[in-house]
Write a protein that holds these residues in place. Structure first.
Motif, PDB file in Angstrom:
ATOM      1  N   GLY A 110       0.827  -1.193   0.000  1.00  0.00           N
ATOM      2  CA  GLY A 110       0.000   0.000   0.000  1.00  0.00           C
ATOM      3  C   GLY A 110       0.864   1.246   0.000  1.00  0.00           C
ATOM      4  O   GLY A 110       1.988   1.226   0.495  1.00  0.00           O
TER       5      GLY A 110
ATOM      6  N   MET B 226      -7.613  -3.349   4.145  1.00  0.00           N
ATOM      7  CA  MET B 226      -6.801  -4.074   3.168  1.00  0.00           C
ATOM      8  C   MET B 226      -5.822  -5.025   3.865  1.00  0.00           C
ATOM      9  O   MET B 226      -5.287  -4.704   4.929  1.00  0.00           O
ATOM     10  CB  MET B 226      -5.999  -3.089   2.310  1.00  0.00           C
TER      11      MET B 226
ATOM     12  N   ALA C  96      -4.247   6.146  -8.571  1.00  0.00           N
ATOM     13  CA  ALA C  96      -4.702   4.759  -8.645  1.00  0.00           C
ATOM     14  C   ALA C  96      -5.106   4.387 -10.065  1.00  0.00           C
ATOM     15  O   ALA C  96      -4.770   3.304 -10.574  1.00  0.00           O
ATOM     16  CB  ALA C  96      -5.873   4.544  -7.687  1.00  0.00           C
TER      17      ALA C  96
ATOM     18  N   ALA D 225      -3.341  -0.778  -2.795  1.00  0.00           N
ATOM     19  CA  ALA D 225      -4.128   0.397  -2.434  1.00  0.00           C
ATOM     20  C   ALA D 225      -3.230   1.613  -2.268  1.00  0.00           C
ATOM     21  O   ALA D 225      -2.019   1.497  -2.049  1.00  0.00           O
ATOM     22  CB  ALA D 225      -4.902   0.137  -1.142  1.00  0.00           C
TER      23      ALA D 225
ATOM     24  N   MET E 111      -7.424   2.345   5.193  1.00  0.00           N
ATOM     25  CA  MET E 111      -6.734   1.458   4.262  1.00  0.00           C
ATOM     26  C   MET E 111      -6.062   0.310   5.007  1.00  0.00           C
ATOM     27  O   MET E 111      -6.167  -0.853   4.610  1.00  0.00           O
ATOM     28  CB  MET E 111      -5.700   2.233   3.443  1.00  0.00           C
TER      29      MET E 111
ATOM     30  N   HIS F  60      -7.546  -0.001  -5.280  1.00  0.00           N
ATOM     31  CA  HIS F  60      -8.268   0.655  -4.182  1.00  0.00           C
ATOM     32  C   HIS F  60      -7.630   2.004  -3.852  1.00  0.00           C
ATOM     33  O   HIS F  60      -6.407   2.132  -3.814  1.00  0.00           O
ATOM     34  CB  HIS F  60      -8.271  -0.224  -2.936  1.00  0.00           C
ATOM     35  N   ALA F  61      -8.475   2.997  -3.583  1.00  0.00           N
ATOM     36  CA  ALA F  61      -8.020   4.333  -3.198  1.00  0.00           C
ATOM     37  C   ALA F  61      -8.789   4.794  -1.966  1.00  0.00           C
ATOM     38  O   ALA F  61     -10.008   4.576  -1.854  1.00  0.00           O
ATOM     39  CB  ALA F  61      -8.213   5.324  -4.337  1.00  0.00           C
ATOM     40  N   PHE F  62      -8.062   5.431  -1.039  1.00  0.00           N
ATOM     41  CA  PHE F  62      -8.643   5.862   0.227  1.00  0.00           C
ATOM     42  C   PHE F  62      -8.232   7.317   0.516  1.00  0.00           C
ATOM     43  O   PHE F  62      -7.207   7.790   0.044  1.00  0.00           O
ATOM     44  CB  PHE F  62      -8.150   4.984   1.379  1.00  0.00           C
TER      45      PHE F  62
END
Length: 352
Positions: free
Chosen positions: A8, A67, A48, A35, A63, A55-57
């Motif tokens: 991530g 994740m 992303a 992510a 996250m 996945h993007a947060f």
């Protein structure tokens, strides 16, 4: 852990999209980018989409919670390095944190302590260590070709290289300017080649002479009206083994070269300049200079990321350690304290 590292990214700025993410992708089947998180959700979504990260947060805590990650890269402004690293370590992730380690020495110590408690890898983005010049010189040093290194000089100087993007000139978010941003690279390189000796005393001065007025920007136009950091830092570190290190870092200084990144070492059996690599010795009653006719071409960030991935997958120790990060952070903190008080500052390292 599987043999495919689930990664991530925390922070979707330039260092993430230009250095970390592309070089994770070069690791092929060893890595799966899962992510990315950024406080500006639109930026996270944009990066992303560009790199096909699923996945993007807008919140890295979310996250980490949602994740299943094995490792993270922290690419945020300096103020958020420590809290993000601690959260990631406690979530069971290995951590590659961009330089500098943190804003304060106590933060760096906490990061090291949590890494030790969790048994996870914590390493820092000092990518100059992974250059072919530094690697070659380190082999010479390990073979005692320089002998006892008792004096060094580290320079990270720009003529007009104040960043015209990001938050590099914001003291609240970065903790400082030229020293903590570019100076740390050459400081770490010098300390690494010297064997990371324990510092004893730091005497430093900082200046704000150019950044607060409009001028020619080689890195774009900077926000001179809100420039709150130093544009030049100069000082000296004395170590407990008697060695000394002169340090200079500048975003903007009236010098000839547009940029100078250099480490120079003096030992009792030889000396060296690192960029480009040149070694100076006396042998057989002759003063000689040694220059390599060939060094491999390698991207510093590419090697750094590949080694971090391998460390995570194999458990081999990283090149940059949490203890070294705390030593460096103590030096930076003492440097700024000395500049503020006008007095030399003694350093006492704490156990963690």
């Amino acid at each position: 852990m599987t043999q495919r590292l689930r990664v991530g990214i925390i922070g979707a700025g330039g260092i993430a999209s230009d250095a970390h993410i592309p070089n994770y992708l070069k690791c092929g089947d060893k890595v799966e980018l899962i992510a990315i998180a950024d406080v500006v959700k639109e930026k996270a979504l944009q990066v992303a989409q560009k790199f096909h990260i699923p996945h993007a947060f807008s919140n890295y805590e979310k996250m980490l919670q949602e994740m299943e990650l094995d490792a993270v890269s922290i690419c945020t402004p300096n103020k958020f390095h420590a809290p993000a690293a601690v959260a990631a370590l406690e979530a069971g992730c290995h951590v590659l944190c961009e330089k500098p380690p943190a804003m304060t020495a106590s933060e760096a110590e906490r990061m090291a302590r949590i890494a030790k408690q969790t048994g996870k890898i914590l390493t820092y983005g000092f990518h100059y260590r992974h250059s072919p010049q530094v690697e070659a010189l380190k082999r010479f040093i390990d073979a005692n070709e320089l002998g006892e290194i008792y004096s060094a000089r580290a320079q990270a100087l720009r003529r007009r290289g104040i960043p015209g993007w990001g938050v590099f000139t914001n003291k609240e978010l970065q903790g400082g300017g030229a020293l903590i941003d570019v100076g740390v690279h050459m400081l770490d390189t010098a300390l690494y080649l010297m064997g990371y000796p324990e510092p004893a005393i730091v005497l430093g001065s900082t200046y704000q002479k150019i950044g607060t007025r409009k001028g020619v920007g080689l890195f774009g136009e900077w926000d001179w009206k809100n420039f709150s950091v130093e544009d030049l830092a100069q000082g000296m570190i004395r170590f407990k083994n008697g060695a000394t290190l002169l340090l200079e870092a500048a975003f903007a200084a009236n010098i000839e070269q547009h940029e100078m990144m250099q480490v120079s070492l003096m030992g009792d059996q030889g000396g060296a300049d690192v960029f480009p690599l040149k070694i100076y010795q006396e042998k057989y009653e002759t003063l000689i200079d040694i220059t390599p006719s060939y060094l491999p071409k390698q991207g510093y960030h590419e090697v750094e990321i590949a080694r971090f991935v391998d460390s995570c997958l194999t458990g081999t120790p990283p090149l940059s350690t949490p203890k070294q990060g705390t030593i460096l952070q103590h030096i930076i903190e003492a440097f700024y304290q000395s500049a503020e008080t006008g007095e030399a500052v003694k350093i006492s390292l704490n156990e963690y």
